[in-house]
Design a protein around this motif. Structure first.
Motif, PDB file in Angstrom:
ATOM      1  N   GLN A   1      32.288  39.937  44.249  1.00  0.00           N
ATOM      2  CA  GLN A   1      33.123  39.226  44.001  1.00  0.00           C
ATOM      3  C   GLN A   1      32.818  37.689  43.726  1.00  0.00           C
ATOM      4  OE1 GLN A   1      35.958  38.621  45.583  1.00  0.00           O
ATOM      5  NE2 GLN A   1      35.514  41.438  46.340  1.00  0.00           N
ATOM      6  N   ALA A   2      32.059  37.117  43.405  1.00  0.00           N
ATOM      7  CA  ALA A   2      31.862  36.296  42.673  1.00  0.00           C
ATOM      8  C   ALA A   2      31.638  36.458  40.371  1.00  0.00           C
ATOM      9  CB  ALA A   2      30.067  35.169  43.139  1.00  0.00           C
ATOM     10  N   SER A   3      30.957  38.188  40.722  1.00  0.00           N
ATOM     11  CA  SER A   3      31.399  38.131  38.839  1.00  0.00           C
ATOM     12  C   SER A   3      32.785  38.579  38.335  1.00  0.00           C
ATOM     13  CB  SER A   3      31.246  39.281  39.275  1.00  0.00           C
ATOM     14  OG  SER A   3      29.045  39.353  39.473  1.00  0.00           O
ATOM     15  N   LEU A   4      33.836  38.814  39.451  1.00  0.00           N
ATOM     16  CA  LEU A   4      35.512  38.825  39.730  1.00  0.00           C
ATOM     17  C   LEU A   4      36.236  37.521  39.083  1.00  0.00           C
ATOM     18  CD1 LEU A   4      35.956  41.455  41.792  1.00  0.00           C
ATOM     19  CD2 LEU A   4      36.035  42.057  39.304  1.00  0.00           C
ATOM     20  N   HIS A   5      35.264  37.054  40.274  1.00  0.00           N
ATOM     21  CA  HIS A   5      36.069  35.505  39.941  1.00  0.00           C
ATOM     22  C   HIS A   5      36.084  34.596  38.775  1.00  0.00           C
ATOM     23  CE1 HIS A   5      38.075  35.766  43.687  1.00  0.00           C
ATOM     24  NE2 HIS A   5      36.743  35.542  44.816  1.00  0.00           N
ATOM     25  N   PHE A   6      34.652  34.996  37.825  1.00  0.00           N
ATOM     26  CA  PHE A   6      33.683  34.172  37.150  1.00  0.00           C
ATOM     27  C   PHE A   6      34.821  34.735  35.777  1.00  0.00           C
ATOM     28  CE2 PHE A   6      31.541  34.227  33.171  1.00  0.00           C
ATOM     29  CZ  PHE A   6      30.994  32.409  32.992  1.00  0.00           C
ATOM     30  N   VAL A   7      35.034  36.496  36.350  1.00  0.00           N
ATOM     31  CA  VAL A   7      35.579  37.461  34.778  1.00  0.00           C
ATOM     32  C   VAL A   7      36.886  36.526  34.442  1.00  0.00           C
ATOM     33  CG1 VAL A   7      36.352  38.849  34.330  1.00  0.00           C
ATOM     34  CG2 VAL A   7      34.584  38.991  34.775  1.00  0.00           C
TER      35      VAL A   7
END
Length: 272
Positions: free
Chosen positions: A86-92
């Protein structure tokens, strides 16, 4: 087992890491030597993977000689992976460059998984309208997504094939080059919010092919086709006996005027 390994790889773990995690989960704890022996792979590769997994927090290394390793329990593992994904998706989503407008294009999809996955994602983003022209068998595969769309207030317009009632089936145009066309499939089309569409075929052997585009010309063609199907269906319901008396069952006489035979069958006649 294979399905579990597949999903772990889908989450970003290597094949070696996935096998080690499953092996540790089954054993409770084990040394690197024991894992390597059980998997039938080199100890150096196993220890390298264990080091990566330990540094990332998915595997714990116990005290002692030799060191014994254990993987997080399923709940902890799922929670850690979910948080990082989720953290990676939000950053992307926030940092991915957003370029200028892209010209409408067409792209092909093959395989039931790819086609259904694309449809599910698009149906879940529908805001106002979904136009469905599909056989009942295919509609059943997307029942949950279509029901959820209706609950969100999205308008659904349906045309069904393959039942006792539904649109009038159109005849297939013969190929011009004389090659046999595949006739064992069922066509389907979706138009979502009058801006995105998919047109495809699902064959009896399980293979699926589809074209996806946001090109306004194809969107308009599919919407017009849907409208014509439904108008003809209502006319048949209201005036069926009279239409059949004048034109024949399923408008066969009209179809024959426009659906030409293969041009290669009678070249001399066609030349005239």
């Amino acid at each position: 087992m294979e399905q579990l390994l597949l999903h772990l790889r889908n989450l970003g773990f290597t094949e070696m890491e996935s096998k080690i995690m499953v092996e540790l989960a089954a054993k409770g704890q084990a040394s690197g030597y024991e894992v390597a022996k059980q998997l039938g792979v080199s100890r150096s590769n196993v220890y390298a993977a264990l080091q990566r997994l330990t540094q990332q927090g998915y595997v714990r290394c116990g005290e002692g000689e030799p060191a014994r390793y254990s993987v997080l329990n399923p709940d902890e593992l799922a929670l850690m992976i979910s948080g990082r994904v989720q953290a990676s998706l939000h950053f992307v989503e926030s940092e991915m460059p957003r370029g200028g407008p892209v010209s409408p294009s067409f792209y092909n999809l093959e395989g039931e998984r790819n086609v259904l996955g694309t449809l599910v994602r698009q149906l879940n983003t529908a805001k106002r309208e979904i136009v469905v022209d599909v056989w009942r068998e295919e509609a059943s595969l997307l029942r949950n997504e279509l029901e959820q769309a209706e609950l969100r207030g999205v308008k659904l317009l349906w045309a069904f094939d393959g039942g006792n009632a539904g649109p009038i089936p159109y005849p297939a145009w013969p190929p011009l080059n004389g090659s046999a066309a595949r006739k064992d499939g069922r066509k389907f089309s979706f138009v979502i919010d009058r801006s995105w569409c998919m047109l495809g075929m699902r064959y009896e052997d399980g293979s699926v092919q589809a074209v996806v585009t946001e090109h306004p010309v194809l969107v308009e063609l599919l919407l017009n086709h849907f409208t014509q199907e439904m108008v003809l269906f209502e006319l048949e319901q209201d005036m069926g006996p009279e239409l059949e008396r004048r034109y024949g069952e399923r408008y066969g006489n009209i179809y024959r005027k426009y659906v030409m035979h293969d041009l290669d069958e009678n070249p001399e006649e066609n030349a005239e």
